[in-house]
Design a protein around this motif. Structure first.
Motif, PDB file in Angstrom:
ATOM      1  N   ILE A  36       8.394  -3.858  -0.044  1.00 37.03           N
ATOM      2  CA  ILE A  36       8.569  -3.901  -1.499  1.00 37.03           C
ATOM      3  C   ILE A  36       7.812  -2.728  -2.113  1.00 37.03           C
ATOM      4  CG2 ILE A  36       8.235  -5.253  -3.595  1.00 37.03           C
ATOM      5  CD1 ILE A  36       8.191  -7.773  -1.815  1.00 37.03           C
ATOM      6  N   LEU A  37       8.507  -1.943  -2.927  1.00 45.09           N
ATOM      7  CA  LEU A  37       7.886  -0.805  -3.605  1.00 45.09           C
ATOM      8  C   LEU A  37       7.449  -1.224  -5.009  1.00 45.09           C
ATOM      9  CD1 LEU A  37      10.339   2.089  -2.611  1.00 45.09           C
ATOM     10  CD2 LEU A  37       8.399   1.133  -1.335  1.00 45.09           C
ATOM     11  N   MET A  38       6.235  -0.829  -5.381  1.00 48.69           N
ATOM     12  CA  MET A  38       5.665  -1.217  -6.668  1.00 48.69           C
ATOM     13  C   MET A  38       5.301   0.042  -7.449  1.00 48.69           C
ATOM     14  SD  MET A  38       2.552  -3.936  -7.279  1.00 48.69           S
ATOM     15  CE  MET A  38       1.271  -2.941  -6.510  1.00 48.69           C
ATOM     16  N   PRO A  39       5.767   0.184  -8.713  1.00 52.18           N
ATOM     17  CA  PRO A  39       5.448   1.396  -9.485  1.00 52.18           C
ATOM     18  C   PRO A  39       3.968   1.428  -9.851  1.00 52.18           C
ATOM     19  CG  PRO A  39       6.530  -0.220 -10.879  1.00 52.18           C
ATOM     20  CD  PRO A  39       6.569  -0.771  -9.484  1.00 52.18           C
ATOM     21  N   LEU A  51      -0.189  -8.809  -0.339  1.00 53.14           N
ATOM     22  CA  LEU A  51      -0.234  -8.726   1.121  1.00 53.14           C
ATOM     23  C   LEU A  51      -0.757 -10.025   1.716  1.00 53.14           C
ATOM     24  CD1 LEU A  51      -1.650  -5.109   1.683  1.00 53.14           C
ATOM     25  CD2 LEU A  51       0.691  -5.881   2.098  1.00 53.14           C
ATOM     26  N   LEU A  52      -1.767 -10.613   1.053  1.00 49.34           N
ATOM     27  CA  LEU A  52      -2.329 -11.877   1.540  1.00 49.34           C
ATOM     28  C   LEU A  52      -1.312 -13.013   1.468  1.00 49.34           C
ATOM     29  CD1 LEU A  52      -5.907 -11.726  -0.039  1.00 49.34           C
ATOM     30  CD2 LEU A  52      -5.312 -11.427   2.362  1.00 49.34           C
ATOM     31  N   GLU A  53      -0.324 -12.863   0.583  1.00 46.48           N
ATOM     32  CA  GLU A  53       0.723 -13.879   0.455  1.00 46.48           C
ATOM     33  C   GLU A  53       1.891 -13.622   1.405  1.00 46.48           C
ATOM     34  OE1 GLU A  53       0.780 -16.660  -1.745  1.00 46.48           O
ATOM     35  OE2 GLU A  53      -1.352 -16.160  -1.849  1.00 46.48           O
ATOM     36  N   GLY A  54       1.774 -12.601   2.245  1.00 48.99           N
ATOM     37  CA  GLY A  54       2.816 -12.347   3.239  1.00 48.99           C
ATOM     38  C   GLY A  54       3.882 -11.350   2.824  1.00 48.99           C
ATOM     39  N   TYR A  55       3.708 -10.705   1.663  1.00 53.33           N
ATOM     40  CA  TYR A  55       4.669  -9.686   1.234  1.00 53.33           C
ATOM     41  C   TYR A  55       4.228  -8.319   1.771  1.00 53.33           C
ATOM     42  CZ  TYR A  55       5.978 -13.321  -2.113  1.00 53.33           C
ATOM     43  OH  TYR A  55       6.364 -14.503  -2.684  1.00 53.33           O
TER      44      TYR A  55
END
Length: 427
Positions: free
Chosen positions: A24-27, A42-46
């Motif tokens: 997932i790309l985040m601006p 990231l801690l949520e698995g994304y």
């Protein structure tokens, strides 16, 4: 490869399979805060990556897909995504895009639709776009759960504190680079704590605040006085160096101390608007109670930060949300909430009341809400506070950096003149 699935309206969904396989790309908007948010996700698995591309190519890509009169932040965010997809080395069949969606009357509510339109135009309509919002769109593979929102609140609070103390040390540091190195140190240290499940409750957060403040207070500084300049405006242009042509760096180069109100008040403001909606227009009592509960928790965290700064004896603390509400009375009603609404005027008032009379109001050209609550309120503020020194700066693809900086230089010259006159009067 994850199978593409659509809802009944034909919208491409982000599925549970995509959560496992996709990046997932985040601006970018707030480097310190967004790195915290990325770690929480990231801690949520994304699998999330932060975009930092900010060359002219971002603007050029945005101009290909977004009409110049639409909204400069939309053009930049979409341009950053499209530039990254084309030139960032990503597999376009294995990425998704994060974008916030407010649902209000501001043009920002349409960013998500403009982004999907851009992807379709570029032949990449198979890339899912994830709405980061409270119930406006749902996806099987992503949801703003209560535990995740709680973690994001902690990321926001740490980000606001580090930004606050950094801005009070950086202009005065004896050893160039030491403040930014401390920022990097604390981002890494907090990330390590997050990964070990630490720092994400109020007692641990308060302890962390004290440690951060002590470390920044230990940085050697020059005992000089510099002109303080507040930065307010539309949220993206206010915070994003891409959006405001590196405004904070420019102020530092001109010998000023940037004073940038944090993200916390904006988040409380957005939640409080839902309470106001129910009070003014009617609605579900349960919705109002949920918003009040969320507001109360964030306000308690905000007071933890303010208390930590006050007891340090070294750093100035911002006012709390209730102080902002109090200051804006008589200027704007609480129903004025499009864009940054009454909060923008309240931030200018808080800056003036706290001794920062010099203010840059940064706004996208043609942003109607901000032209009303920003530029439109300057005369009223000057009438009540004759020493206020406010300049409104418009940003869009055709605005030249040199013209923007020249207008800010005039404001700074006026600020230095006022400071000299006041010093002479007190002599």
């Amino acid at each position: 490869m994850a199978e593409l699935k659509y809802n009944k309206d034909g919208r491409l969904l982000f599925t549970k399979e995509m959560k496992k396989e996709y990046t997932i790309l985040m601006p970018q908007m707030l480097p310190i805060h967004f790195e915290m948010f990325r770690q929480m996700l990231l801690l949520e698995g994304y699998h999330v990556e932060q975009l930092n591309n900010d060359s002219r190519n971002v603007v050029d890509e945005g101009l290909k897909y977004v009409h110049n009169d639409t909204c400069y932040p939309a053009l930049l965010v979409i341009g950053q995504f499209m530039d990254a997809i084309k030139n960032g080395g990503y597999d376009p069949h294995k990425i998704a895009l994060f974008i916030t969606q407010t649902g209000g009357g501001c043009r920002a509510s349409n960013y998500i639709h403009l982004l999907r339109k851009a992807l379709e135009k570029a032949g990449m309509g198979y890339i899912p776009v994830i709405s980061v919002s409270f119930g406006l769109e749902s996806n099987p593979g992503f949801s703003l759960t209560v535990p995740l929102m709680r973690k994001l609140v902690y990321g926001m609070m740490y980000g606001d504190l580090i930004m606050n103390v950094k801005n009070q040390v950086l202009p005065y540091e004896v050893n160039p680079g030491e403040t930014n190195a401390m920022v990097k140190h604390w981002i890494e240290k907090l990330v390590d704590r997050f990964q070990h499940g630490k720092g994400m409750n109020r007692p641990e957060m308060r302890k962390g605040f004290d440690e951060i403040i002590a470390d920044f207070a230990s940085i050697p500084v020059e005992q000089t006085e510099k002109v303080r300049v507040g930065v307010v405006g539309e949220i993206y242009v206010k915070f994003s160096s891409l959006g405001n042509n590196h405004l904070e760096d420019f102020l530092l180069s001109e010998g000023a101390e940037p004073v940038v109100p944090g993200l916390t008040d904006f988040m409380i403001f957005k939640i409080y608007n839902r309470v106001v909606d129910v009070d003014i227009y009617g609605g579900k009592f349960a919705k109002k109670e949920l918003c009040l509960f969320m507001m109360d928790y964030i306000k308690k965290c905000q007071h933890d930060m303010i208390d930590a700064l006050n007891k340090s004896g070294r750093f100035r603390a911002p006012g709390d949300f209730e102080k902002l509400r109090e200051l804006v009375q008589g200027y704007l009603g609480e129903g004025c909430k499009m864009g940054e609404g009454w909060l923008l005027t309240a931030e200018m008032l808080e800056l003036i009341h706290s001794g920062t009379n010099n203010i840059v109001c940064a706004q996208p050209f043609g942003c109607l809400p901000n032209h009303i609550v920003g530029k439109g309120m300057i005369r009223a503020l000057k009438d009540n506070y004759p020493n206020s020194n406010i300049v409104a700066i418009d940003y869009d693809p055709s605005a030249t950096k040199i013209n923007q900086e020249n207008r800010i230089k005039l404001m700074l010259a006026n600020a230095k003149g006022l400071a000299k006159a006041q010093a002479t009067a007190h002599a």
